[in-house]
Design a protein around this motif. Sequence first.
Motif, PDB file in Angstrom:
ATOM      1  N   LYS A  37      -0.492  16.246   4.980  1.00 15.73           N
ATOM      2  CA  LYS A  37       0.018  17.445   5.611  1.00 15.73           C
ATOM      3  C   LYS A  37      -0.563  17.188   7.240  1.00 15.73           C
ATOM      4  CE  LYS A  37      -0.002  22.566   5.526  1.00 15.73           C
ATOM      5  NZ  LYS A  37      -0.392  23.501   4.958  1.00 15.73           N
ATOM      6  N   THR A  38       0.424  18.001   7.991  1.00 19.64           N
ATOM      7  CA  THR A  38       0.296  17.631   9.428  1.00 19.64           C
ATOM      8  C   THR A  38      -1.186  18.211   9.636  1.00 19.64           C
ATOM      9  OG1 THR A  38       2.262  17.867  10.038  1.00 19.64           O
ATOM     10  CG2 THR A  38       0.897  18.417  11.682  1.00 19.64           C
ATOM     11  N   GLY A  39      -2.255  17.298  10.372  1.00 18.69           N
ATOM     12  CA  GLY A  39      -3.588  17.731  10.595  1.00 18.69           C
ATOM     13  C   GLY A  39      -4.481  17.842   9.631  1.00 18.69           C
ATOM     14  N   GLN A  40      -4.130  17.262   8.772  1.00 22.96           N
ATOM     15  CA  GLN A  40      -5.045  17.110   7.312  1.00 22.96           C
ATOM     16  C   GLN A  40      -6.646  16.737   7.529  1.00 22.96           C
ATOM     17  OE1 GLN A  40      -4.066  19.030   4.403  1.00 22.96           O
ATOM     18  NE2 GLN A  40      -6.262  18.886   3.879  1.00 22.96           N
ATOM     19  N   ASN A  41      -6.435  15.784   8.333  1.00 22.70           N
ATOM     20  CA  ASN A  41      -7.920  15.198   8.839  1.00 22.70           C
ATOM     21  C   ASN A  41      -8.682  16.227   9.568  1.00 22.70           C
ATOM     22  OD1 ASN A  41      -6.110  14.947  11.276  1.00 22.70           O
ATOM     23  ND2 ASN A  41      -7.630  14.098  12.103  1.00 22.70           N
ATOM     24  N   ILE A  42      -8.160  16.947   9.965  1.00 21.23           N
ATOM     25  CA  ILE A  42      -8.843  18.080  11.100  1.00 21.23           C
ATOM     26  C   ILE A  42      -9.339  19.184   9.914  1.00 21.23           C
ATOM     27  CG2 ILE A  42      -8.838  19.928  12.777  1.00 21.23           C
ATOM     28  CD1 ILE A  42      -6.807  18.116  14.228  1.00 21.23           C
ATOM     29  N   ARG A  43      -8.135  19.690   9.113  1.00 23.36           N
ATOM     30  CA  ARG A  43      -8.594  20.374   7.796  1.00 23.36           C
ATOM     31  C   ARG A  43      -9.675  19.991   6.998  1.00 23.36           C
ATOM     32  NH1 ARG A  43      -2.956  20.962   8.354  1.00 23.36           N
ATOM     33  NH2 ARG A  43      -2.277  22.932   9.213  1.00 23.36           N
ATOM     34  N   ASP A  44      -9.737  18.603   6.917  1.00 20.15           N
ATOM     35  CA  ASP A  44     -10.930  18.190   6.107  1.00 20.15           C
ATOM     36  C   ASP A  44     -12.249  17.950   6.674  1.00 20.15           C
ATOM     37  OD1 ASP A  44      -9.202  18.019   3.813  1.00 20.15           O
ATOM     38  OD2 ASP A  44      -8.429  15.905   4.350  1.00 20.15           O
ATOM     39  N   ASN A  45     -12.277  18.255   8.004  1.00 22.63           N
ATOM     40  CA  ASN A  45     -13.473  18.072   8.809  1.00 22.63           C
ATOM     41  C   ASN A  45     -14.246  19.187   8.830  1.00 22.63           C
ATOM     42  OD1 ASN A  45     -15.502  18.154  10.977  1.00 22.63           O
ATOM     43  ND2 ASN A  45     -14.587  16.137  11.656  1.00 22.63           N
ATOM     44  N   GLU A  46     -15.211  19.654   8.096  1.00 24.71           N
ATOM     45  CA  GLU A  46     -16.217  20.867   8.060  1.00 24.71           C
ATOM     46  C   GLU A  46     -16.363  21.373   9.374  1.00 24.71           C
ATOM     47  OE1 GLU A  46     -18.846  21.341   4.926  1.00 24.71           O
ATOM     48  OE2 GLU A  46     -17.366  20.575   3.496  1.00 24.71           O
ATOM     49  N   TRP A  47     -17.086  20.689  10.020  1.00 23.25           N
ATOM     50  CA  TRP A  47     -17.521  20.873  11.244  1.00 23.25           C
ATOM     51  C   TRP A  47     -16.360  21.540  12.348  1.00 23.25           C
ATOM     52  CZ3 TRP A  47     -17.654  18.317  16.461  1.00 23.25           C
ATOM     53  CH2 TRP A  47     -18.515  18.925  17.394  1.00 23.25           C
ATOM     54  N   LEU A  48     -15.304  20.876  12.441  1.00 25.28           N
ATOM     55  CA  LEU A  48     -14.432  21.237  13.184  1.00 25.28           C
ATOM     56  C   LEU A  48     -13.484  22.510  12.633  1.00 25.28           C
ATOM     57  CD1 LEU A  48     -12.303  17.958  13.949  1.00 25.28           C
ATOM     58  CD2 LEU A  48     -13.731  19.246  15.541  1.00 25.28           C
ATOM     59  N   MET A  49     -13.748  22.652  11.222  1.00 27.51           N
ATOM     60  CA  MET A  49     -13.243  23.892  10.928  1.00 27.51           C
ATOM     61  C   MET A  49     -14.021  25.189  11.186  1.00 27.51           C
ATOM     62  SD  MET A  49     -10.156  24.000   9.494  1.00 27.51           S
ATOM     63  CE  MET A  49      -9.898  23.053  10.996  1.00 27.51           C
ATOM     64  N   SER A  50     -15.576  24.829  11.017  1.00 29.97           N
ATOM     65  CA  SER A  50     -16.359  25.809  11.712  1.00 29.97           C
ATOM     66  C   SER A  50     -16.088  26.295  12.973  1.00 29.97           C
ATOM     67  CB  SER A  50     -17.877  25.437  11.477  1.00 29.97           C
ATOM     68  OG  SER A  50     -18.164  24.412  12.097  1.00 29.97           O
ATOM     69  N   ILE A  51     -15.847  25.505  13.773  1.00 28.02           N
ATOM     70  CA  ILE A  51     -15.346  25.604  15.200  1.00 28.02           C
ATOM     71  C   ILE A  51     -14.184  26.342  15.288  1.00 28.02           C
ATOM     72  CG2 ILE A  51     -14.715  24.810  17.548  1.00 28.02           C
ATOM     73  CD1 ILE A  51     -16.505  22.393  16.591  1.00 28.02           C
ATOM     74  N   ARG A  52     -13.105  26.193  14.482  1.00 28.38           N
ATOM     75  CA  ARG A  52     -11.858  26.872  14.520  1.00 28.38           C
ATOM     76  C   ARG A  52     -12.130  28.260  14.220  1.00 28.38           C
ATOM     77  NH1 ARG A  52      -6.738  25.367  10.491  1.00 28.38           N
ATOM     78  NH2 ARG A  52      -5.189  26.797  11.451  1.00 28.38           N
ATOM     79  N   GLY A  53     -12.992  28.443  12.979  1.00 32.66           N
ATOM     80  CA  GLY A  53     -13.075  29.796  12.610  1.00 32.66           C
ATOM     81  C   GLY A  53     -14.086  30.632  13.682  1.00 32.66           C
TER      82      GLY A  53
END
Length: 251
Positions: free
Chosen positions: A105-121
């Motif tokens: 899926k588009t951007g799956q590498n970012i979705r799989d990165n917990e650290w980036l997802m914590s920033i996104r949240g």
Amino acid sequence: MIVYEYPFNERIRTLLRLEDLYEKFVFFLHQESPHQHHIALATIFEMLEVAGRADLKSDLLQELERQKQILLAYQSNPNVEPEMLNAILAEVDQASSALAAAQGKTGQNIRDNEWLMSIRGRTIIPGGACEFDLPAYYAWQQHPFERRFQDISNWFAPLIPLFDAIAIVMRLLRESGHAVKINAEGGSYQQMLQGKVYQMLRLSLDMELGAIPEISANKYMLWVRFTQQDGDEKPRSFEGEVPFELALCGF
């Protein structure tokens, strides 16, 4: 001249939004301040929201293939420059192959990165990415420009085929339109489209006029109403004549 673009359907609306986000991302990525790199990273998160449609990739692949077949039909036309046509075909092939090879899926590498997802949240919350909320992110922001630039570039890299495909599709769409000079009497213009399907319109006018177009359209009619605004006042109707150029773009 200032150019306004108006999409006729949701697919082109999505592509225009992604184009706008990409331009913003590239600008802030090349700035040196950590605050500007924060905006670049937040813009990637916005891209994921807009590009979240599961069929966006397949839509682009189908459109690239359709454009390839249209372009191939011009090979027998003596009025077409072969070198230019072959160069465009090579671009379409390269973009299509790279997009088809992109996995998941588009951007799956970012979705799989917990650290980036914590920033996104945290970025969803106003002021939520402060140093006391995300100390690890704050520490990352203290790295030199080159380190931050490389990290963000690496996170964005899997999205490059998508944006290369969007760039080619939108370029071909814009080139399909032929600009016509028009004068809007009394600040308003209407045109019957007689059911012909267009994807987008491009409206160009002299920004010195101070006229702002408000556009609405469907497959039967196009309506442009020009307004003007001084300072913080509410926009009001433009009373004079407005010369402008209009291009209707469609595949």
